[in-house]
Scaffold this motif. Structure first.
Motif, PDB file in Angstrom:
ATOM      1  N   ASP A 123      -0.930   3.943 -11.214  1.00 33.86           N
ATOM      2  CA  ASP A 123      -1.044   2.507 -10.952  1.00 33.86           C
ATOM      3  C   ASP A 123      -2.472   2.087 -10.624  1.00 33.86           C
ATOM      4  O   ASP A 123      -2.689   1.336  -9.682  1.00 33.86           O
ATOM      5  CB  ASP A 123      -0.146   2.113  -9.761  1.00 33.86           C
ATOM      6  CG  ASP A 123       1.328   2.214 -10.059  1.00 33.86           C
ATOM      7  OD1 ASP A 123       1.682   2.285 -11.243  1.00 33.86           O
ATOM      8  OD2 ASP A 123       2.112   2.214  -9.103  1.00 33.86           O
ATOM      9  N   ASN A 124      -3.464   2.526 -11.374  1.00 33.29           N
ATOM     10  CA  ASN A 124      -4.854   2.256 -11.007  1.00 33.29           C
ATOM     11  C   ASN A 124      -5.171   0.778 -10.847  1.00 33.29           C
ATOM     12  O   ASN A 124      -5.819   0.384  -9.875  1.00 33.29           O
ATOM     13  CB  ASN A 124      -5.817   2.901 -12.008  1.00 33.29           C
ATOM     14  CG  ASN A 124      -6.122   4.326 -11.634  1.00 33.29           C
ATOM     15  OD1 ASN A 124      -6.372   4.624 -10.473  1.00 33.29           O
ATOM     16  ND2 ASN A 124      -6.076   5.211 -12.606  1.00 33.29           N
ATOM     17  N   VAL A 182      -3.433  -0.366  -7.696  1.00 36.18           N
ATOM     18  CA  VAL A 182      -4.106   0.149  -6.491  1.00 36.18           C
ATOM     19  C   VAL A 182      -5.244  -0.787  -6.109  1.00 36.18           C
ATOM     20  O   VAL A 182      -5.347  -1.216  -4.952  1.00 36.18           O
ATOM     21  CB  VAL A 182      -4.639   1.583  -6.714  1.00 36.18           C
ATOM     22  CG1 VAL A 182      -5.537   2.020  -5.558  1.00 36.18           C
ATOM     23  CG2 VAL A 182      -3.499   2.572  -6.889  1.00 36.18           C
ATOM     24  N   ASP A 183      -6.093  -1.114  -7.066  1.00 33.53           N
ATOM     25  CA  ASP A 183      -7.241  -1.972  -6.783  1.00 33.53           C
ATOM     26  C   ASP A 183      -6.798  -3.364  -6.316  1.00 33.53           C
ATOM     27  O   ASP A 183      -7.346  -3.905  -5.360  1.00 33.53           O
ATOM     28  CB  ASP A 183      -8.142  -2.090  -8.019  1.00 33.53           C
ATOM     29  CG  ASP A 183      -8.778  -0.754  -8.374  1.00 33.53           C
ATOM     30  OD1 ASP A 183      -9.021   0.063  -7.464  1.00 33.53           O
ATOM     31  OD2 ASP A 183      -9.034  -0.524  -9.568  1.00 33.53           O
ATOM     32  N   ILE A 207      -3.819   9.487  -5.734  1.00 29.45           N
ATOM     33  CA  ILE A 207      -4.468   8.219  -6.045  1.00 29.45           C
ATOM     34  C   ILE A 207      -5.953   8.512  -6.155  1.00 29.45           C
ATOM     35  O   ILE A 207      -6.525   9.141  -5.260  1.00 29.45           O
ATOM     36  CB  ILE A 207      -4.189   7.159  -4.963  1.00 29.45           C
ATOM     37  CG1 ILE A 207      -2.701   6.811  -4.961  1.00 29.45           C
ATOM     38  CG2 ILE A 207      -5.043   5.921  -5.178  1.00 29.45           C
ATOM     39  CD1 ILE A 207      -2.272   5.887  -3.853  1.00 29.45           C
ATOM     40  N   LEU A 261       0.811  -1.220   0.000  1.00 23.16           N
ATOM     41  CA  LEU A 261       0.000   0.000   0.000  1.00 23.16           C
ATOM     42  C   LEU A 261       0.843   1.268   0.000  1.00 23.16           C
ATOM     43  O   LEU A 261       0.494   2.246  -0.635  1.00 23.16           O
ATOM     44  CB  LEU A 261      -0.924   0.038   1.230  1.00 23.16           C
ATOM     45  CG  LEU A 261      -2.185  -0.803   1.171  1.00 23.16           C
ATOM     46  CD1 LEU A 261      -2.922  -0.736   2.498  1.00 23.16           C
ATOM     47  CD2 LEU A 261      -3.083  -0.362   0.046  1.00 23.16           C
ATOM     48  N   LEU A 284       2.185   2.772  -3.658  1.00 19.57           N
ATOM     49  CA  LEU A 284       1.302   3.023  -4.793  1.00 19.57           C
ATOM     50  C   LEU A 284       1.491   4.432  -5.333  1.00 19.57           C
ATOM     51  O   LEU A 284       1.773   5.363  -4.597  1.00 19.57           O
ATOM     52  CB  LEU A 284      -0.153   2.805  -4.379  1.00 19.57           C
ATOM     53  CG  LEU A 284      -0.485   1.380  -3.934  1.00 19.57           C
ATOM     54  CD1 LEU A 284      -1.895   1.305  -3.401  1.00 19.57           C
ATOM     55  CD2 LEU A 284      -0.281   0.407  -5.070  1.00 19.57           C
ATOM     56  N   ILE A 324      -2.004   6.173   1.708  1.00 17.03           N
ATOM     57  CA  ILE A 324      -2.943   6.070   0.586  1.00 17.03           C
ATOM     58  C   ILE A 324      -4.138   7.010   0.797  1.00 17.03           C
ATOM     59  O   ILE A 324      -4.600   7.651  -0.147  1.00 17.03           O
ATOM     60  CB  ILE A 324      -3.379   4.612   0.333  1.00 17.03           C
ATOM     61  CG1 ILE A 324      -4.020   4.488  -1.057  1.00 17.03           C
ATOM     62  CG2 ILE A 324      -4.324   4.108   1.385  1.00 17.03           C
ATOM     63  CD1 ILE A 324      -4.203   3.060  -1.505  1.00 17.03           C
ATOM     64  N   ARG A 370     -12.860   2.075  -3.658  1.00 13.90           N
ATOM     65  CA  ARG A 370     -11.612   2.148  -2.897  1.00 13.90           C
ATOM     66  C   ARG A 370     -11.859   2.634  -1.471  1.00 13.90           C
ATOM     67  O   ARG A 370     -11.232   2.145  -0.533  1.00 13.90           O
ATOM     68  CB  ARG A 370     -10.613   3.053  -3.601  1.00 13.90           C
ATOM     69  CG  ARG A 370     -10.093   2.441  -4.881  1.00 13.90           C
ATOM     70  CD  ARG A 370      -9.160   3.353  -5.614  1.00 13.90           C
ATOM     71  NE  ARG A 370      -8.732   2.696  -6.851  1.00 13.90           N
ATOM     72  CZ  ARG A 370      -8.100   3.313  -7.828  1.00 13.90           C
ATOM     73  NH1 ARG A 370      -7.794   4.595  -7.725  1.00 13.90           N
ATOM     74  NH2 ARG A 370      -7.750   2.649  -8.906  1.00 13.90           N
TER      75      ARG A 370
END
Length: 193
Positions: free
Chosen positions: A69-70, A73-74, A113, A62, A65, A95, A119
């Motif tokens: 980096d979508n 990230v998920d 992000i 975490l 990120l 984050i 999210r």
């Protein structure tokens, strides 16, 4: 050595000491001005250290990120809920801080992000499942629940809380973006129409 030379040396030494002490007091005052709430100061000074992974466990990514980096990230958010993954408080702070950037006014925003409902929901679950021993557990959970309910009226204060925990010195939030400003930020930062 003549009395005049001693006097000049004494004055120079006293002046140097005064400059050093004065600078130190100014810096302390400046830092104190950034963090005015004593409870926030206490929380900022004491992040819960990441627990050492037990055999068969690994740390989450975490904290590493970045804006572009979508998919990552998920994936990392979903993986963080697995029992074998250890999640550090500072990574979730990081984050959440970066997510606030799409909603706040600040001079500098280095990493962002995208904040999506999915999210935010995952973050709330991560905090509930992995964060019960964290110093800032209650406040982080309150923020996540507020965001999940669509309440971003104090997201600038949320940003500054995370920013302060991360020892921010540049980029303090100075308000909340309008809907139009936020959409422009999303378009420019995450390349979405």
């Amino acid at each position: 050595m003549s009395t005049k030379k001693r006097w000049v040396i004494t004055v120079v030494v006293v002046a140097a000491i005064a400059v050093v002490v004065g600078t130190g007091l100014f810096v302390k005052h400046f830092i104190d001005a950034l963090v005015t709430d004593p409870e926030d100061r206490k929380q900022a000074e004491n992040l819960t250290p990441a627990p050492a992974p037990k055999p068969g466990q690994t740390r989450t990514d975490l904290g590493n990120l970045r804006t572009d980096d979508n998919d990552q990230v998920d994936l990392v958010l979903k993986d963080a809920l697995k029992p074998e993954i250890v999640v550090a408080e500072r990574d979730v702070v990081n984050i959440m801080h970066h997510m606030t950037h799409q909603k706040v006014k600040a001079k500098e925003k280095w990493i962002s992000i995208e904040m999506t409902p999915e999210r935010v929901q995952l973050l709330e679950q991560i905090i509930q499942v992995k964060g019960t021993s964290w110093i800032n557990y209650a406040r982080m959970l309150d923020i996540a629940k507020k965001w999940e309910a669509g309440d971003f009226s104090t997201v600038d204060e949320d940003h500054n809380f995370f920013w302060m925990i991360e020892n921010g010195s540049i980029g303090k939030a100075k308000g909340v973006l309008t809907e139009k400003e936020e959409q422009e930020f999303i378009k420019n930062t995450f390349h979405k129409e």
